[in-house]
Design a protein around this motif. Structure first.
Motif, PDB file in Angstrom:
ATOM      1  N   GLN A  65      38.831   0.023  89.382  1.00 13.67           N
ATOM      2  CA  GLN A  65      39.707  -1.037  88.866  1.00 13.67           C
ATOM      3  C   GLN A  65      39.224  -2.417  89.312  1.00 13.67           C
ATOM      4  N   GLY A  80      37.996  -4.263  86.254  1.00 10.14           N
ATOM      5  CA  GLY A  80      39.123  -5.149  85.959  1.00 10.14           C
ATOM      6  C   GLY A  80      38.973  -6.547  86.508  1.00 10.14           C
ATOM      7  N   ASN A  81      38.382  -6.671  87.698  1.00 11.55           N
ATOM      8  CA  ASN A  81      38.320  -7.975  88.360  1.00 11.55           C
ATOM      9  C   ASN A  81      36.908  -8.509  88.524  1.00 11.55           C
ATOM     10  N   HIS A 106      40.989  -8.134  81.726  1.00  5.27           N
ATOM     11  CA  HIS A 106      41.456  -7.191  82.737  1.00  5.27           C
ATOM     12  C   HIS A 106      41.419  -5.776  82.172  1.00  5.27           C
ATOM     13  N   ASP A 126      43.215  -1.977  82.583  1.00  9.00           N
ATOM     14  CA  ASP A 126      44.360  -1.217  83.085  1.00  9.00           C
ATOM     15  C   ASP A 126      44.013   0.261  83.097  1.00  9.00           C
ATOM     16  N   LEU A 173      45.470   3.606  82.564  1.00  5.79           N
ATOM     17  CA  LEU A 173      46.666   4.148  81.928  1.00  5.79           C
ATOM     18  C   LEU A 173      47.057   5.501  82.506  1.00  5.79           C
ATOM     19  N   TRP A 197      41.662   4.455  80.194  1.00  5.63           N
ATOM     20  CA  TRP A 197      41.803   3.029  80.468  1.00  5.63           C
ATOM     21  C   TRP A 197      41.966   2.204  79.201  1.00  5.63           C
ATOM     22  N   ARG A 198      42.402   0.947  79.436  1.00  6.60           N
ATOM     23  CA  ARG A 198      42.519  -0.033  78.348  1.00  6.60           C
ATOM     24  C   ARG A 198      42.005  -1.371  78.885  1.00  6.60           C
ATOM     25  N   SER A 199      41.127  -2.020  78.133  1.00  9.62           N
ATOM     26  CA  SER A 199      40.656  -3.350  78.512  1.00  9.62           C
ATOM     27  C   SER A 199      41.224  -4.370  77.531  1.00  9.62           C
ATOM     28  N   THR A 203      40.414   0.867  74.137  1.00 13.92           N
ATOM     29  CA  THR A 203      40.769   1.984  75.005  1.00 13.92           C
ATOM     30  C   THR A 203      39.589   2.944  75.110  1.00 13.92           C
TER      31      THR A 203
END
Length: 141
Positions: free
Chosen positions: A13, A17-18, A61, A63, A65, A78-80, A101
């Motif tokens: 993540q 994500g970051n 970001h 996520d 799921l 996941w979902r971006s 996704t």
């Protein structure tokens, strides 16, 4: 979830994500590879992908799921989400919000990520950028 699984999810993540790639690189084995539609990729190529996504999509970001843990595998659905504000895969910025996704299947041995398979549909991303429409059919001549 085990402590190892939680560590993997947190690192994955933070990296995707970051953009904190160091979190992920600390958990991968020396010979880590990732398999995707474009073929087998090395850790350096995955890091380049993470960086290019964060450069091309503002407010980007990722996520998680759902995650499922097995004895030697962690599956992540996941979902971006991000706004397409920079060139990506040769496509100039469209300014559109892009949601994609997919799923990643991570294999672990001796506490390290050895390899990963990722599946996602690039057409979903191109549709979100209004480059291609998923419902269109080609005209027959």
């Amino acid at each position: 979830m085990s402590a190892l699984c939680n560590s993997i999810l947190d690192a994955w993540q933070r990296a995707w994500g970051n953009g904190e790639v160091e979190a992920f690189t600390g958990l991968v084995a020396e010979n880590y590879t990732r398999q995707s539609k474009s073929g087998q990729e090395t850790l350096d190529e995955v890091i380049d992908q993470i960086n290019s996504q964060h450069n091309a999509f503002s407010d980007y970001h990722m996520d998680i799921l759902r995650a499922v843990e097995g004895e030697t595998e962690v599956a992540i659905y996941w979902r971006s989400i991000g706004r397409h504000t920079g060139e990506y895969m040769g496509v100039p910025p469209t300014g559109r919000e892009v949601i994609v996704t997919g799923a990643s299947f991570i294999r672990v041995k001796d506490g390290k990520i050895t390899d990963e398979d990722v599946v996602w549909d690039p057409r979903e991303m191109l549709s979100a950028m209004s480059i291609v429409h998923l419902g269109d059919t080609r005209r027959k001549k």
